[in-house]
Design a protein around this motif. Structure first.
Motif, PDB file in Angstrom:
ATOM      1  N   VAL A  86      -6.987   8.112  -2.678  1.00 37.18           N
ATOM      2  CA  VAL A  86      -6.234   6.861  -2.745  1.00 37.18           C
ATOM      3  C   VAL A  86      -4.760   7.163  -2.981  1.00 37.18           C
ATOM      4  O   VAL A  86      -4.420   8.016  -3.807  1.00 37.18           O
ATOM      5  CB  VAL A  86      -6.778   5.947  -3.867  1.00 37.18           C
ATOM      6  CG1 VAL A  86      -5.839   4.765  -4.118  1.00 37.18           C
ATOM      7  CG2 VAL A  86      -8.173   5.446  -3.512  1.00 37.18           C
ATOM      8  N   ALA A  87      -3.894   6.472  -2.251  1.00 37.18           N
ATOM      9  CA  ALA A  87      -2.451   6.586  -2.468  1.00 37.18           C
ATOM     10  C   ALA A  87      -2.088   5.776  -3.708  1.00 37.18           C
ATOM     11  O   ALA A  87      -2.180   4.545  -3.687  1.00 37.18           O
ATOM     12  CB  ALA A  87      -1.692   6.067  -1.250  1.00 37.18           C
ATOM     13  N   PRO A  88      -1.702   6.398  -4.804  1.00 39.30           N
ATOM     14  CA  PRO A  88      -1.548   5.687  -6.078  1.00 39.30           C
ATOM     15  C   PRO A  88      -0.453   4.629  -6.090  1.00 39.30           C
ATOM     16  O   PRO A  88      -0.484   3.716  -6.916  1.00 39.30           O
ATOM     17  CB  PRO A  88      -1.241   6.812  -7.071  1.00 39.30           C
ATOM     18  CG  PRO A  88      -0.700   7.928  -6.245  1.00 39.30           C
ATOM     19  CD  PRO A  88      -1.411   7.842  -4.933  1.00 39.30           C
ATOM     20  N   ASP A  89       0.511   4.736  -5.187  1.00 41.34           N
ATOM     21  CA  ASP A  89       1.595   3.752  -5.157  1.00 41.34           C
ATOM     22  C   ASP A  89       1.331   2.635  -4.149  1.00 41.34           C
ATOM     23  O   ASP A  89       2.213   1.820  -3.876  1.00 41.34           O
ATOM     24  CB  ASP A  89       2.922   4.441  -4.827  1.00 41.34           C
ATOM     25  CG  ASP A  89       2.901   5.126  -3.465  1.00 41.34           C
ATOM     26  OD1 ASP A  89       1.790   5.406  -2.952  1.00 41.34           O
ATOM     27  OD2 ASP A  89       3.982   5.380  -2.911  1.00 41.34           O
ATOM     28  N   ARG A  90       0.103   2.583  -3.603  1.00 38.69           N
ATOM     29  CA  ARG A  90      -0.225   1.562  -2.607  1.00 38.69           C
ATOM     30  C   ARG A  90      -1.557   0.893  -2.961  1.00 38.69           C
ATOM     31  O   ARG A  90      -2.497   0.869  -2.177  1.00 38.69           O
ATOM     32  CB  ARG A  90      -0.286   2.181  -1.210  1.00 38.69           C
ATOM     33  CG  ARG A  90       1.073   2.646  -0.695  1.00 38.69           C
ATOM     34  CD  ARG A  90       1.005   3.074   0.750  1.00 38.69           C
ATOM     35  NE  ARG A  90       0.325   4.362   0.907  1.00 38.69           N
ATOM     36  CZ  ARG A  90      -0.334   4.725   2.005  1.00 38.69           C
ATOM     37  NH1 ARG A  90      -0.441   3.890   3.020  1.00 38.69           N
ATOM     38  NH2 ARG A  90      -0.894   5.907   2.071  1.00 38.69           N
ATOM     39  N   VAL A  91      -1.617   0.353  -4.170  1.00 34.00           N
ATOM     40  CA  VAL A  91      -2.837  -0.300  -4.650  1.00 34.00           C
ATOM     41  C   VAL A  91      -2.532  -1.760  -4.973  1.00 34.00           C
ATOM     42  O   VAL A  91      -1.564  -2.059  -5.680  1.00 34.00           O
ATOM     43  CB  VAL A  91      -3.401   0.414  -5.900  1.00 34.00           C
ATOM     44  CG1 VAL A  91      -4.664  -0.295  -6.387  1.00 34.00           C
ATOM     45  CG2 VAL A  91      -3.704   1.880  -5.585  1.00 34.00           C
ATOM     46  N   GLY A  92      -3.338  -2.661  -4.450  1.00 31.40           N
ATOM     47  CA  GLY A  92      -3.185  -4.087  -4.702  1.00 31.40           C
ATOM     48  C   GLY A  92      -4.426  -4.662  -5.365  1.00 31.40           C
ATOM     49  O   GLY A  92      -5.352  -3.930  -5.738  1.00 31.40           O
ATOM     50  N   ILE A  93      -4.453  -5.983  -5.510  1.00 31.31           N
ATOM     51  CA  ILE A  93      -5.595  -6.683  -6.114  1.00 31.31           C
ATOM     52  C   ILE A  93      -5.919  -7.894  -5.254  1.00 31.31           C
ATOM     53  O   ILE A  93      -5.014  -8.592  -4.775  1.00 31.31           O
ATOM     54  CB  ILE A  93      -5.291  -7.147  -7.553  1.00 31.31           C
ATOM     55  CG1 ILE A  93      -4.742  -6.001  -8.405  1.00 31.31           C
ATOM     56  CG2 ILE A  93      -6.548  -7.720  -8.208  1.00 31.31           C
ATOM     57  CD1 ILE A  93      -4.316  -6.421  -9.813  1.00 31.31           C
ATOM     58  N   ILE A  94      -7.209  -8.150  -5.060  1.00 33.00           N
ATOM     59  CA  ILE A  94      -7.662  -9.343  -4.353  1.00 33.00           C
ATOM     60  C   ILE A  94      -8.685 -10.058  -5.228  1.00 33.00           C
ATOM     61  O   ILE A  94      -9.539  -9.422  -5.848  1.00 33.00           O
ATOM     62  CB  ILE A  94      -8.260  -8.994  -2.967  1.00 33.00           C
ATOM     63  CG1 ILE A  94      -8.657 -10.266  -2.211  1.00 33.00           C
ATOM     64  CG2 ILE A  94      -9.427  -8.025  -3.083  1.00 33.00           C
ATOM     65  CD1 ILE A  94      -9.035 -10.016  -0.752  1.00 33.00           C
ATOM     66  N   GLY A  95      -8.580 -11.391  -5.322  1.00 34.36           N
ATOM     67  CA  GLY A  95      -9.489 -12.150  -6.164  1.00 34.36           C
ATOM     68  C   GLY A  95      -9.860 -13.480  -5.541  1.00 34.36           C
ATOM     69  O   GLY A  95      -9.110 -14.036  -4.731  1.00 34.36           O
TER      70      GLY A  95
END
Length: 427
Positions: A226-235
């Motif tokens: 995983v690219a640590p600076d390219r993480v989002g959240i979906i809810g």
């Protein structure tokens, strides 16, 4: 109908992801012949679901579901995927069912069949049939159970070495570990950690303190693929309340972007997220639209009109996508979206918000071609009381909303997690 040359039914592709379309064609029928094309699926709970359209063959003796008009059935008109999105429990089934896939390592096996006439087709032997596989996991997607540092979830990774952009995937108040959206996201190029934070049996939190979510976010960021600076959240639903809280109130959690489907942004009177699902129904009267069906929309409007604590969304510094249905009967999500934008405007950050409202769509906006559920069984938080919850939505507009919103979600994620608005997938 000639018995010498039996009808031929073809489905192409016969194996595909659940967000991909297929084409159904019936040949070798007499010209002007009335037939019913039906889909049938048995869920993992052993309930049968069906959809069907009534057609009349053309001068060549052919019916094409993607090109011809259904004159009746569970859908009407020219609807290529009506055999999937208009599925409903067969007559005589249990009430309040909701179709959700649990095992991501197996496909949905859907039987497509053609029957004589427009009446009595369930009692007939099919003229022809074909079996279709609908997958959430593409070939090569990795499914990894996460049971570390107190966190429970399932991580899905796309094929290949990575590093991939990724998302923390948060479902709503129904609780349990729901994997299917995360699996489909991985099939479209995004790592996704489906997180369990509410138990399905009584929706009591497993751990609703910030540390649990911080740890989950660190787990996905720290994965070597995983690219640590390219993480989002979906809810979705209650998951949006958690999503907004994490983005606004936890400095250690800095998502690159967030996606909120059917928005909630209020906290409990004690200024907590965890107590909100139990506190609000106790303090406000629910409105019954019909016998034994709960409608929480008016309750949510009452909360909006009171000085109730809210997530300080003005603290959010990342792009956000807000998706809602105008016929949401579970919560006033359209009004909440307006309030979120107002709060963002007050801090000069409204340009970060992309908002999409879908006319006549309901609360449960899921991946494309998922059947629409206007009302289903639901376990109330804390009391464990089983009720029928009204989610809202009209079937055809809701189906359109699910298809369009998925395309928008993938495009939004491509833009903000990858820097490329183009899609890898053909949708």
């Amino acid at each position: 109908m000639s018995e010498a040359v039996p009808p031929v039914l073809s489905v192409r592709p016969s194996r595909a992801l659940v967000d991909e379309k297929f084409s159904v064609q019936v040949e070798n029928l007499p010209p002007g012949c009335p037939v019913t094309v039906r889909s049938l699926f048995q869920s993992e709970d052993k309930d049968f679901w069906e959809a069907y359209g009534h057609y009349v063959s053309d001068h060549r003796g052919t019916v094409s579901v993607s090109e011809d008009v259904s004159v009746g059935g569970t859908y009407t008109g020219k609807e290529q995927m009506g055999l999937i999105w208009s599925m409903r429990p067969v007559p005589g089934s249990r009430e309040g069912l909701r179709l959700r896939k649990r095992d991501m390592c197996t496909p949905m096996l859907v039987t497509i069949s053609v029957h004589r006439g427009h009446q009595g087709f369930r009692d007939q032997t099919a003229l022809a049939s074909a079996l279709v596989e609908r997958w959430y996991m593409a070939p090569g997607v990795q499914r990894i159970e996460v049971r570390e540092k107190g966190v429970r979830g399932t991580l899905f990774l796309p094929p290949g070495p990575g590093p991939f952009p990724a998302l923390l995937d948060l479902w709503g108040g129904g609780g349990g570990l729901q994997e299917y959206r995360a699996a489909l996201l991985a099939s479209r190029g995004f790592g996704a950690l489906a997180l369990e934070y509410l138990k399905a049996d009584d929706s009591k939190p497993i751990a609703m303190d910030g540390k649990y979510f911080e740890t989950a976010f660190e787990i996905i960021k720290g994965h070597p693929q995983v690219a640590p600076d390219r993480v989002g959240i979906i809810g979705l639903c209650f998951g949006t309340l958690v999503t907004l809280s994490l983005a606004a109130e936890y400095p250690t959690i800095k998502p690159r972007c967030i996606v909120c489907i059917s928005n909630v942004h209020h906290k409990s009177t004690k200024n907590t997220v965890s107590e909100f699902p139990e506190e609000v129904p106790e303090k406000f009267e629910t409105v019954s639209a019909m016998k034994n069906v709960l409608v929480w929309r008016d309750m949510g409007l009452a909360v909006l009109q009171m000085p109730h604590p809210k997530i300080p969304v003005g603290n959010i510094d990342c792009p956000m996508l807000l998706i809602n249905g105008t016929d949401d009967q579970n919560w006033p999500t359209v009004e909440v979206a307006s309030d979120i934008i107002k709060m963002m405007r007050e801090t000069g950050k409204d340009s970060l918000v992309t908002r999409v409202d879908y006319p006549d769509a309901g609360h449960l906006i899921e991946p494309p071609f998922s059947p629409h559920f206007r009302a289903t069984n639901f376990m109330l938080s804390g009391t464990r009381k089983k009720v029928m919850m009204l989610w809202g939505g009209k079937t055809k507009p809701h189906a359109d909303a699910q298809e369009d919103s998925w395309r928008r979600i993938l495009s939004f994620l491509q833009l903000h997690l990858c820097g490329d608005p183009s899609l890898n997938a053909k949708l």
